[in-house]
Write a protein that holds these residues in place. Structure first.
Motif, PDB file in Angstrom:
ATOM      1  N   HIS A 134       0.847  -1.192   0.000  1.00 57.34           N
ATOM      2  CA  HIS A 134       0.000   0.000   0.000  1.00 57.34           C
ATOM      3  C   HIS A 134       0.884   1.244   0.000  1.00 57.34           C
ATOM      4  CE1 HIS A 134      -4.166  -1.469   0.772  1.00 57.34           C
ATOM      5  NE2 HIS A 134      -3.508  -2.558   1.130  1.00 57.34           N
ATOM      6  N   LEU A 135       0.640   2.129  -0.962  1.00 55.61           N
ATOM      7  CA  LEU A 135       1.300   3.436  -1.002  1.00 55.61           C
ATOM      8  C   LEU A 135       0.313   4.435  -0.406  1.00 55.61           C
ATOM      9  CD1 LEU A 135       2.710   3.149  -4.622  1.00 55.61           C
ATOM     10  CD2 LEU A 135       3.997   2.847  -2.513  1.00 55.61           C
ATOM     11  N   GLN A 136       0.441   4.659   0.882  1.00 54.95           N
ATOM     12  CA  GLN A 136      -0.531   5.477   1.600  1.00 54.95           C
ATOM     13  C   GLN A 136      -0.236   6.962   1.437  1.00 54.95           C
ATOM     14  OE1 GLN A 136      -0.084   3.987   5.586  1.00 54.95           O
ATOM     15  NE2 GLN A 136      -1.209   2.094   5.174  1.00 54.95           N
ATOM     16  N   LEU A 137      -1.296   7.733   1.293  1.00 52.75           N
ATOM     17  CA  LEU A 137      -1.147   9.182   1.228  1.00 52.75           C
ATOM     18  C   LEU A 137      -0.634   9.674   2.583  1.00 52.75           C
ATOM     19  CD1 LEU A 137      -1.737  11.418  -0.889  1.00 52.75           C
ATOM     20  CD2 LEU A 137      -3.899  11.801   0.292  1.00 52.75           C
ATOM     21  N   SER A 138       0.349  10.538   2.560  1.00 50.40           N
ATOM     22  CA  SER A 138       0.961  10.992   3.803  1.00 50.40           C
ATOM     23  C   SER A 138      -0.065  11.716   4.678  1.00 50.40           C
ATOM     24  CB  SER A 138       2.134  11.935   3.512  1.00 50.40           C
ATOM     25  OG  SER A 138       1.660  13.135   2.934  1.00 50.40           O
TER      26      SER A 138
END
Length: 525
Positions: free
Chosen positions: A434-438
């Protein structure tokens, strides 16, 4: 002493007491046997006729009351045609589906139109792309031997089973697949379901009811939450992958039971080997120690670990060093590494046999189409071979490399990129990334929809400019804990070493193009 006796005699000779005695004797003569008010005397002198007559009067009054006659339509004034038309015009039915608000809006999903060779090279909206939203981790869905076996089964059995397993939907290929799964997992028995999501949501209610206790990680996906809800058991939650939180919860439950002297009940901890909503790997060795200390059973959902983690590909339990049988209930999907459809559960004979009577998804659903069972069986044979182990090792290496190289992407946080715990270090090898939004950009977006739209912009650019298909996960409003907004990437065997640099460069470029101005703006603030 003599004075007391004299006083008693004097009291007994008192006129008032004598009158009371005479009155009691007279009262007894009236109500006693032979008296005028005795039931026997009343019946002898036809008193029962009075009672019967009174009852008849009461019955007659009740029968003659108007409310006992049903009202007929003739007693009511009929509506005129004009009144009927007016009522029809004024009637407004409630909507079948509530209005969709802007917050609930979801863009149209990309349309996969064809595949070119492997499971990963696809045509999406007319454009060639590498499919990173596909959970066929080992690429066995496009293996020639798997496709050939499926075609042969269709020619022999047809397409569908057209019946549940307990009636006329059991084929020999179902039994062969169950036997092969049990042998591969090192367990006594296996049971297969025709739909993977209904597997775990059927298994949990089969082993828990109203008086039982379920302990769940807050990060579990919706099918597990739904299974716990359907069981109607008492559900307790601990913080995601936090073993201190779990131990404190188990101790609190034990103290409450001792204080209340609660009766014995079934207790089970339910986790995922690899969490679908985060890509994290559960610390199963610590979970096993705690469940043994507090006398719980353990259920592990292995859908995203099966076929990838572990020396033989048995999943996160094997990767954590647990032996077959130490985890009482193991559940997994056949739609990931086996590239088929359905799910399965393995365990002791009693665990699987009980589900054949109590597993709702097993009892009330048509069985798995035979060709999907043979396809999964053929894929399982590859998974147990040296080729399958090589493919799994390739996936683990690619997952670890992507997490390391994508760490530091502008505006995105890579799940499992850094791990301070030795137990959870295998999170870097999880095939779910998962590339999570900061958090800074989530706060700047102001709403969940705005955050999702930012990520959708990144996904659209990856598809149109770089030929990469990624997904923005959509979650149910009923989820207990809503996961962070993210891009979801499945790491699979199609990501060879020569393709990794392109993927990393593309993700960085798309994130910089879409999120870069927001990152600079937030830094300026």
């Amino acid at each position: 002493m003599h004075e007391d006796l004299a006083a008693v005699r004097e009291f007994l000779r008192h006129p008032t007491l004598a009158k009371a005695k005479a009155g009691a004797v007279e009262f007894w003569e009236i109500i006693g046997p032979g008296g005028r008010l005795h039931p026997g005397w009343f019946l002898e002198h036809k008193g029962h006729i009075v009672i019967e007559g009174l009852l008849m009067v009461i019955i007659a009054v009740m029968l003659l009351q108007s409310r006992f006659y049903p009202r007929t339509t003739e007693d009511e004034d009929a509506l005129t045609d004009k009144e009927i038309d007016t009522l029809c015009q004024e009637w407004e039915p409630l909507p079948l589906v509530p209005d969709v608000s802007d917050e609930d809006y979801r863009p149209e999903p990309p349309l996969v139109q064809s595949r070119k060779g492997s499971s990963y090279d696809v045509l999406v909206n007319g454009q060639p792309a590498l499919n990173l939203a596909c959970s066929d981790f080992l690429g066995l869905g496009s293996a020639p031997c798997v496709q050939r076996r499926a075609r042969e089964t269709v020619e022999r059995y047809g397409v569908g089973s057209c019946g549940p397993r307990g009636f006329y939907g059991t084929f020999d290929v179902h039994l062969e697949l169950e036997k092969a799964l049990a042998q591969f997992m090192g367990q006594e028995e296996a049971i297969i379901y025709s739909y993977d999501i209904s597997t775990i949501s059927s298994v949990i209610p089969a082993f828990a009811s109203r008086q039982d206790i379920l302990v769940l990680d807050e990060g579990v996906s919706y099918p597990i939450q739904q299974g716990a809800k359907l069981s109607r058991a008492r559900v307790f939650w601990f913080k995601h992958n936090d073993m201190a939180s779990l131990e404190a919860l188990l101790q609190r439950i034990e103290d409450d039971e001792q204080r209340q002297r609660a009766p014995l009940c079934r207790k089970m901890i339910v986790v995922e080997g690899v969490y679908a909503n985060s890509g994290d790997v559960a610390p199963l060795q610590q979970l096993y120690s705690l469940k043994e200390s507090y006398r719980y059973r353990l259920c592990v959902e292995e859908s995203h670990a099966f076929g990838v983690l572990g020396r033989q590909g048995r999943g996160a339990c094997e990767a954590a060093g647990l032996q077959p049988g130490q985890v009482e209930v193991v559940v997994a999907s056949m739609g990931t590494s086996l590239a088929s459809v359905g799910g399965f559960c393995v365990g002791h004979h009693e665990v699987c046999d009980h589900q054949r009577l109590c597993g709702q998804g097993y009892c009330f659903s048509a069985s798995l189409p035979p060709y999907l069972a043979t396809a999964a069986h053929e894929a399982l044979s590859i998974l147990g071979s040296s080729r399958g182990q090589q493919l799994a090792a390739q996936v683990r290496r690619a997952a670890a490399a992507l997490r390391q190289q994508l760490d530091g992407t502008p505006g995105l946080v890579v799940s499992g990129a850094k791990s301070s715990s030795k137990e959870s270090s295998s999170s870097t090898e999880s095939p779910v990334l998962h590339l999570q939004l900061s958090p800074t950009l989530v706060a700047a977006a102001g709403s969940r929809k705005a955050a999702d739209m930012l990520l959708q912009g990144v996904a659209d650019r990856l598809l149109t400019e770089h030929g990469l298909l990624l997904a923005v996960p959509r979650y149910s409003a009923l989820d207990r804990v809503l996961p962070a907004p993210s891009l979801k990437m499945y790491v699979h065997a199609g990501l060879s070493a020569d393709k990794l640099p392109h993927v990393v460069q593309a993700v960085r470029e798309a994130a910089k193009h879409v999120l870069g101005p927001l990152v600079k703006g937030s830094q300026g603030l």
